[in-house]
Design a protein around this motif. Structure first.
Motif, PDB file in Angstrom:
ATOM      1  N   LEU A 186      -6.444 -33.704  68.545  1.00 52.26           N
ATOM      2  CA  LEU A 186      -5.967 -33.594  67.165  1.00 52.26           C
ATOM      3  C   LEU A 186      -4.944 -32.476  66.998  1.00 52.26           C
ATOM      4  O   LEU A 186      -4.077 -32.545  66.115  1.00 52.26           O
ATOM      5  N   ASP A 187      -5.010 -31.472  67.856  1.00 55.45           N
ATOM      6  CA  ASP A 187      -4.013 -30.399  67.791  1.00 55.45           C
ATOM      7  C   ASP A 187      -2.636 -30.921  68.190  1.00 55.45           C
ATOM      8  O   ASP A 187      -1.616 -30.568  67.587  1.00 55.45           O
ATOM      9  N   GLU A 205      -9.360 -43.224  67.042  1.00 58.47           N
ATOM     10  CA  GLU A 205      -9.870 -42.984  68.392  1.00 58.47           C
ATOM     11  C   GLU A 205      -8.746 -42.496  69.307  1.00 58.47           C
ATOM     12  O   GLU A 205      -8.950 -41.591  70.132  1.00 58.47           O
ATOM     13  N   ILE A 206      -7.555 -43.093  69.149  1.00 59.71           N
ATOM     14  CA  ILE A 206      -6.393 -42.651  69.935  1.00 59.71           C
ATOM     15  C   ILE A 206      -6.106 -41.179  69.669  1.00 59.71           C
ATOM     16  O   ILE A 206      -5.827 -40.399  70.582  1.00 59.71           O
ATOM     17  N   ALA A 207      -6.172 -40.788  68.388  1.00 68.81           N
ATOM     18  CA  ALA A 207      -5.932 -39.385  68.028  1.00 68.81           C
ATOM     19  C   ALA A 207      -6.965 -38.467  68.680  1.00 68.81           C
ATOM     20  O   ALA A 207      -6.621 -37.407  69.217  1.00 68.81           O
ATOM     21  N   ASP A 208      -8.210 -38.880  68.641  1.00 64.25           N
ATOM     22  CA  ASP A 208      -9.268 -38.077  69.277  1.00 64.25           C
ATOM     23  C   ASP A 208      -9.040 -37.936  70.780  1.00 64.25           C
ATOM     24  O   ASP A 208      -9.218 -36.855  71.353  1.00 64.25           O
ATOM     25  N   LEU A 209      -8.667 -39.036  71.424  1.00 67.09           N
ATOM     26  CA  LEU A 209      -8.457 -39.014  72.871  1.00 67.09           C
ATOM     27  C   LEU A 209      -7.254 -38.156  73.258  1.00 67.09           C
ATOM     28  O   LEU A 209      -7.241 -37.511  74.307  1.00 67.09           O
ATOM     29  N   THR A 228       0.690 -31.188  65.647  1.00 69.51           N
ATOM     30  CA  THR A 228       2.016 -30.652  65.976  1.00 69.51           C
ATOM     31  C   THR A 228       3.080 -31.731  65.875  1.00 69.51           C
ATOM     32  O   THR A 228       4.169 -31.512  65.326  1.00 69.51           O
ATOM     33  N   SER A 229       2.763 -32.918  66.403  1.00 67.13           N
ATOM     34  CA  SER A 229       3.708 -34.032  66.373  1.00 67.13           C
ATOM     35  C   SER A 229       4.031 -34.444  64.943  1.00 67.13           C
ATOM     36  O   SER A 229       5.197 -34.618  64.575  1.00 67.13           O
ATOM     37  N   VAL A 230       3.001 -34.592  64.133  1.00 68.70           N
ATOM     38  CA  VAL A 230       3.188 -34.973  62.725  1.00 68.70           C
ATOM     39  C   VAL A 230       4.008 -33.917  61.993  1.00 68.70           C
ATOM     40  O   VAL A 230       4.922 -34.223  61.216  1.00 68.70           O
ATOM     41  N   ASN A 231       3.703 -32.659  62.252  1.00 72.58           N
ATOM     42  CA  ASN A 231       4.410 -31.559  61.592  1.00 72.58           C
ATOM     43  C   ASN A 231       5.898 -31.552  61.933  1.00 72.58           C
ATOM     44  O   ASN A 231       6.743 -31.212  61.101  1.00 72.58           O
ATOM     45  N   ASN A 232       6.229 -31.952  63.160  1.00 70.80           N
ATOM     46  CA  ASN A 232       7.627 -31.945  63.610  1.00 70.80           C
ATOM     47  C   ASN A 232       8.416 -33.172  63.152  1.00 70.80           C
ATOM     48  O   ASN A 232       9.619 -33.073  62.905  1.00 70.80           O
TER      49      ASN A 232
END
Length: 318
Positions: free
Chosen positions: A244-245, A237-241, A249-253
């Motif tokens: 997701l884009d 839910e946190i990710a949705d709020l 980006t955060s995960v990729n970095n």
């Protein structure tokens, strides 16, 4: 049928808290241990925990004795389970022990009795290896978190061995004692909550090892950051709020720099080898004076009680 008569096997840290949870909500509970001294200590621990709940106005002071009266201490296994509807084992995490115990319970319990294990690491199919075909449909993993009388989660296995109607009975049982149930669809080590916790723990230990911050600041970062949101909101839910884009980006970095070892933390291993096991030895990542140990545990439990109070209020908002 309604599940009314409960038995808990093992009066240790988890077992006594599980028995206490059911007794608080009006269930008659048999608490078994083959060590009578351990049973007596467990009753004292339960009483102290109930007194704290009353002090924090989570239960009424006048109900403490009636809750205690609903817990019967038993040292004879047959006597403990002979008329029970639901039997939870909270014994040592040793597969041979559990296999033998479930085999014995299958023989001692009435045909309708549902058997449950508090394990989060052993496979259900292995534990029930010597159980009758009929009973296999009435065995479940129900994994509680410590302290059991305060932590609201119970993970329930849904591995295809049990009819939906039986699973529904168990789910309703836990709803009746105000537990949040998590339906686990795959028989994987650690189930759900422990795997999430271990992923966080791996990075926390790594941050200490690299000297990124002092232990108290790492704990503060978790408490005031991710854990603050996690207390009321799940990660998806946190990710949705957040978008997701943004998360992508955060995960990729960051992900390439996140700890990914499959071995226990070297720092954690050193602490264990040095006998610095935490509060029970007076030192872990922090130091604990002997006279402060009980007070430290009480403060921890008070925080959990206040979280439970807040959780009930949050349920009204959702």
């Amino acid at each position: 049928m309604m599940l009314k008569k409960i038995a808990v096997l093992g009066a240790g840290t988890m077992g006594h808290g599980i028995a206490e949870s059911f007794a608080i909500h009006g269930y008659e509970v048999n608490l078994f241990d083959n060590d009578a001294t351990r049973l007596a200590i467990a009753k004292e621990e339960i009483e102290a925990e109930l007194e704290l709940l009353a002090l924090e106005k989570f239960i009424e002071p006048g109900v403490v004795q009636s809750i205690l009266n609903r817990i019967t201490l038993v040292t004879d296994l047959k006597q403990c389970v002979i008329d029970r509807d639901y039997v939870i084992e909270a014994t040592f995490e040793e597969i041979g022990l559990k296999q033998e115990l479930f085999k014995t319970l299958d023989e001692l319990c009435p045909p309708h009795t549902i058997l449950a294990s508090n394990t989060s690491t052993l496979q259900l199919s292995e534990m029930t290896k010597y159980v009758s075909v009929e009973r296999k449909e009435k065995v479940i993993v129900n994994h509680w978190y410590n302290p059991a009388h305060l932590m609201p989660i119970v993970e329930l296995s849904y591995f295809g061995n049990m009819p939906d109607s039986t699973y529904g009975q168990i789910e309703k049982l836990y709803e009746s004692i105000d537990k949040t149930t998590v339906k686990v669809l795959k028989d994987i080590p650690g189930l759900i909550a422990n795997r999430i916790a271990q992923a966080i723990a791996r990075e926390v230990f790594s941050l200490i090892e690299m000297g990124a911050a002092a232990p108290e600041d790492i704990d503060k970062a978790l408490q005031a950051g991710p854990a603050f949101r996690y207390a009321t909101t799940g990660h998806l839910e946190i990710a949705d709020l957040g978008g997701l884009d943004i998360w992508y980006t955060s995960v990729n970095n960051i992900l390439k720099d996140i700890e990914s070892t499959t071995e226990p933390s070297k720092l954690l291993k050193e602490k264990v080898n040095e006998g610095k096991l935490g509060i029970k030895t007076g030192e872990g990542f922090y130091k604990y004076e002997a006279e402060e140990v009980l007070l430290t545990k009480e403060r921890f439990n008070k925080r959990l009680i206040n979280q439970l109070k807040a959780m009930k209020k949050m349920a009204e908002i959702r």
